[in-house]
Design a protein around this motif. Structure first.
Motif, PDB file in Angstrom:
ATOM      1  N   ALA A  98      38.475  55.544  38.896  1.00  8.51           N
ATOM      2  CA  ALA A  98      39.060  56.258  39.732  1.00  8.51           C
ATOM      3  C   ALA A  98      38.391  56.689  41.206  1.00  8.51           C
ATOM      4  CB  ALA A  98      39.497  57.677  39.172  1.00  8.51           C
ATOM      5  N   SER A  99      37.144  56.771  41.105  1.00  2.61           N
ATOM      6  CA  SER A  99      36.424  57.194  42.374  1.00  2.61           C
ATOM      7  C   SER A  99      36.275  56.053  43.293  1.00  2.61           C
ATOM      8  CB  SER A  99      34.815  57.361  41.947  1.00  2.61           C
ATOM      9  OG  SER A  99      34.338  56.191  41.352  1.00  2.61           O
ATOM     10  N   ARG A 100      36.484  54.789  42.935  1.00  2.00           N
ATOM     11  CA  ARG A 100      36.710  53.578  43.572  1.00  2.00           C
ATOM     12  C   ARG A 100      37.858  53.230  43.983  1.00  2.00           C
ATOM     13  NH1 ARG A 100      32.330  54.433  41.008  1.00  2.00           N
ATOM     14  NH2 ARG A 100      30.003  53.752  41.857  1.00  2.00           N
ATOM     15  N   ASN A 101      38.977  53.637  43.405  1.00  2.00           N
ATOM     16  CA  ASN A 101      40.481  53.543  43.522  1.00  2.00           C
ATOM     17  C   ASN A 101      40.674  51.867  42.972  1.00  2.00           C
ATOM     18  OD1 ASN A 101      43.226  53.884  44.151  1.00  2.00           O
ATOM     19  ND2 ASN A 101      42.874  53.029  46.157  1.00  2.00           N
ATOM     20  N   PHE A 102      39.979  51.677  41.730  1.00  2.00           N
ATOM     21  CA  PHE A 102      40.242  50.627  41.302  1.00  2.00           C
ATOM     22  C   PHE A 102      41.242  50.545  40.000  1.00  2.00           C
ATOM     23  CE2 PHE A 102      35.467  48.825  41.600  1.00  2.00           C
ATOM     24  CZ  PHE A 102      35.631  48.714  42.836  1.00  2.00           C
ATOM     25  N   SER A 103      41.785  49.510  39.784  1.00  2.00           N
ATOM     26  CA  SER A 103      42.875  49.261  38.774  1.00  2.00           C
ATOM     27  C   SER A 103      42.357  48.185  37.632  1.00  2.00           C
ATOM     28  CB  SER A 103      44.188  49.050  39.156  1.00  2.00           C
ATOM     29  OG  SER A 103      45.080  48.555  38.265  1.00  2.00           O
ATOM     30  N   PRO A 104      42.246  48.260  36.525  1.00  2.00           N
ATOM     31  CA  PRO A 104      42.059  47.353  35.500  1.00  2.00           C
ATOM     32  C   PRO A 104      42.915  46.146  35.598  1.00  2.00           C
ATOM     33  CG  PRO A 104      42.838  49.177  34.367  1.00  2.00           C
ATOM     34  CD  PRO A 104      42.584  49.658  35.765  1.00  2.00           C
ATOM     35  N   ASP A 105      44.087  46.312  36.201  1.00  2.00           N
ATOM     36  CA  ASP A 105      45.138  45.394  36.210  1.00  2.00           C
ATOM     37  C   ASP A 105      44.892  44.252  37.447  1.00  2.00           C
ATOM     38  OD1 ASP A 105      46.387  46.746  34.372  1.00  2.00           O
ATOM     39  OD2 ASP A 105      47.598  48.000  35.493  1.00  2.00           O
ATOM     40  N   ASP A 106      43.852  44.594  38.226  1.00  2.00           N
ATOM     41  CA  ASP A 106      43.785  43.668  39.281  1.00  2.00           C
ATOM     42  C   ASP A 106      42.671  42.239  39.108  1.00  2.00           C
ATOM     43  OD1 ASP A 106      45.067  45.404  40.906  1.00  2.00           O
ATOM     44  OD2 ASP A 106      43.164  46.686  41.679  1.00  2.00           O
ATOM     45  N   ARG A 107      42.374  42.243  37.853  1.00  2.00           N
ATOM     46  CA  ARG A 107      41.321  40.923  37.570  1.00  2.00           C
ATOM     47  C   ARG A 107      42.673  39.689  37.510  1.00  2.00           C
ATOM     48  NH1 ARG A 107      36.201  42.218  38.005  1.00  2.00           N
ATOM     49  NH2 ARG A 107      36.030  44.225  37.220  1.00  2.00           N
ATOM     50  N   PRO A 108      42.107  38.639  38.056  1.00  2.00           N
ATOM     51  CA  PRO A 108      42.799  37.403  38.093  1.00  2.00           C
ATOM     52  C   PRO A 108      42.883  36.954  36.701  1.00  2.00           C
ATOM     53  CG  PRO A 108      40.655  36.957  39.019  1.00  2.00           C
ATOM     54  CD  PRO A 108      40.763  38.350  38.895  1.00  2.00           C
ATOM     55  N   LEU A 109      43.838  36.283  36.397  1.00  2.38           N
ATOM     56  CA  LEU A 109      44.208  35.539  35.241  1.00  2.38           C
ATOM     57  C   LEU A 109      43.228  34.388  35.161  1.00  2.38           C
ATOM     58  CD1 LEU A 109      47.929  35.771  34.866  1.00  2.38           C
ATOM     59  CD2 LEU A 109      46.495  37.033  33.563  1.00  2.38           C
ATOM     60  N   VAL A 110      42.905  33.957  33.862  1.00  2.53           N
ATOM     61  CA  VAL A 110      42.324  32.809  33.421  1.00  2.53           C
ATOM     62  C   VAL A 110      43.276  31.408  33.626  1.00  2.53           C
ATOM     63  CG1 VAL A 110      40.993  31.303  31.692  1.00  2.53           C
ATOM     64  CG2 VAL A 110      40.795  34.037  32.064  1.00  2.53           C
TER      65      VAL A 110
END
Length: 228
Positions: A98-110
């Motif tokens: 949250a402190s970095r405004n990251f989302s776990p959904d942003d990882r590219p697919l394999v």
């Protein structure tokens, strides 16, 4: 329940793999923010390393459970951690994101793994990256990412990790370079070697535990405070 890695995978012959690897390496050096290029580089150069990680996971009871159930680090699966007590591993991870405004959904697919099993291992390595940031107490700046890549190399022996460290240190200022090699690099070597096999952990089962207890259990020594 077994969760598949969605998205089309692409089968490449040896020459195509080499071409993708070279193109991804050049592109990532020119634009280090291109997560898709870094991911492609990791996949096309890291198959033997991922195969070794897979075998280690199969030999570990906890690793086998991860392979069987295939948990995913996505918002739908880990969003509940924001409600955990503040001293817990899960809450620390939630605060980090949250402190970095990251989302776990942003990882590219394999895209470039041959089998579903290897694709999952590669995706798992990608998705637990922010767990490692949280556990080792590393920032997401250039020095912090480079230090974590040293730990990832110690843990998985992925060529991409070594290439990322070389690329990262090449962009350091003289002050950053001195700080990294005198302060972070020796710690990262020790931290990566002395902690447990981090790819064989079912992190999600430990979200509710005290962060310091989790670190002690897994032999994790957080990054030391940099000198002023």
């Amino acid at each position: 329940m077994v969760r598949m890695i969605e998205g089309g995978r692409i089968r490449l012959n040896r020459w195509q793999q080499a071409a993708v690897a070279v193109g991804s390496a050049v592109g990532a050096l020119l634009n280090p923010r291109r997560a898709d290029l870094i991911a492609a580089l990791g996949e096309t150069t890291g198959k033997p390393a991922f195969e070794r990680v897979l075998e280690r996971m199969k030999r570990s009871p906890e690793g086998r459970a991860v392979l069987l159930e295939r948990p995913r680090v996505i918002s739908a699966e880990v969003g509940h951690v924001r409600d955990l007590p503040p001293n817990t591993f899960g809450a620390a991870y939630s605060n980090f994101m949250a402190s970095r405004n990251f989302s776990p959904d942003d990882r590219p697919l394999v895209r470039f793994m041959d089998t579903d099993e290897l694709a999952y291992v590669a995706m798992r390595a990608r998705e637990v990256h922010d767990f490692w940031h949280t556990l080792f107490g590393l920032p997401t700046n250039l020095i912090g990412e480079s230090a974590l890549k040293v730990i990832e190399f110690e843990q998985m022996h992925l060529p991409m990790c070594l290439l990322s460290v070389l690329g990262g240190t090449a962009r350091f200022s003289e002050r950053q370079r001195n700080l990294f090699f005198q302060h972070y690099f020796p710690w990262a070597i020790r931290a990566g070697m002395q902690s447990t096999d981090l790819m064989c952990l079912y992190y999600e089962r430990n979200f509710h535990e005290d962060l310091e207890d989790v670190r002690r259990k897994w032999g994790i020594v957080p990054a030391p405070v940099p000198p002023k």
